[in-house]
Motif scaffolding. Structure first.
Motif, PDB file in Angstrom:
ATOM      1  N   ASP A   2      -0.347   5.405  -4.101  1.00  0.00           N
ATOM      2  CA  ASP A   2      -1.151   5.259  -2.928  1.00  0.00           C
ATOM      3  C   ASP A   2      -0.367   4.115  -2.356  1.00  0.00           C
ATOM      4  O   ASP A   2      -0.279   2.880  -2.742  1.00  0.00           O
ATOM      5  CB  ASP A   2      -2.439   4.703  -3.165  1.00  0.00           C
ATOM      6  CG  ASP A   2      -3.607   5.673  -3.937  1.00  0.00           C
ATOM      7  OD1 ASP A   2      -3.312   7.082  -3.435  1.00  0.00           O
ATOM      8  OD2 ASP A   2      -4.409   5.453  -4.510  1.00  0.00           O
ATOM      9  N   LYS A  46      -4.199   4.954   4.388  1.00  0.00           N
ATOM     10  CA  LYS A  46      -3.545   5.247   3.104  1.00  0.00           C
ATOM     11  C   LYS A  46      -3.152   6.464   2.986  1.00  0.00           C
ATOM     12  O   LYS A  46      -3.925   7.300   3.252  1.00  0.00           O
ATOM     13  CB  LYS A  46      -4.885   4.740   1.982  1.00  0.00           C
ATOM     14  CG  LYS A  46      -4.400   5.156   0.518  1.00  0.00           C
ATOM     15  CD  LYS A  46      -5.697   4.888  -0.334  1.00  0.00           C
ATOM     16  CE  LYS A  46      -6.263   6.107  -0.855  1.00  0.00           C
ATOM     17  NZ  LYS A  46      -7.267   6.016  -1.996  1.00  0.00           N
ATOM     18  N   HIS A  96       0.014   2.255   1.640  1.00  0.00           N
ATOM     19  CA  HIS A  96      -0.658   1.687   2.996  1.00  0.00           C
ATOM     20  C   HIS A  96       0.444   1.513   4.013  1.00  0.00           C
ATOM     21  O   HIS A  96       1.357   0.832   3.511  1.00  0.00           O
ATOM     22  CB  HIS A  96      -1.286   0.596   2.784  1.00  0.00           C
ATOM     23  CG  HIS A  96      -2.606   0.994   2.039  1.00  0.00           C
ATOM     24  ND1 HIS A  96      -2.672   0.975   0.626  1.00  0.00           N
ATOM     25  CD2 HIS A  96      -3.779   1.399   2.112  1.00  0.00           C
ATOM     26  CE1 HIS A  96      -3.726   1.038  -0.026  1.00  0.00           C
ATOM     27  NE2 HIS A  96      -4.479   1.678   0.985  1.00  0.00           N
TER      28      HIS A  96
END
Length: 88
Positions: free
Chosen positions: A22, A5, A24
């Motif tokens: 955020d 992340k 990933h």
């Protein structure tokens, strides 16, 4: 390879990720992470290389690209100190 992340500043997120702070990506080290971010969000990897710093587990690293990352890593992408407050 781990799914990591990455937390982006609001301005960076608005510019490259349609507001997501955020994101990933799969990576083993910071270099792979930047390349994966570039592939997922064109222009973001280049911006990180040129005008941003990477903080890994609370430490802003001057040359983080060989640093190992994993799913437990705390990763922040920040403007370089000299870039804060500069006009674009």
């Amino acid at each position: 390879m781990a799914m990591v992340k990455v937390t982006l500043t609001t301005g960076t997120a608005q510019q490259f990720t349609d507001g997501a702070t955020d994101v990933h990506v799969e990576a083993r080290n910071a270099d792979q992470m930047v390349k994966a971010l570039e592939a997922k969000f064109p222009g973001l990897g280049t911006a990180i290389d040129q005008t941003m710093s990477i903080a890994l587990d609370g430490v802003i690293l001057p040359d983080p690209f060989l640093e190992t990352v994993d799913e437990n890593s705390e990763i922040f992408v920040l403007p370089k100190i000299g870039e804060i407050g500069r006009a674009s």
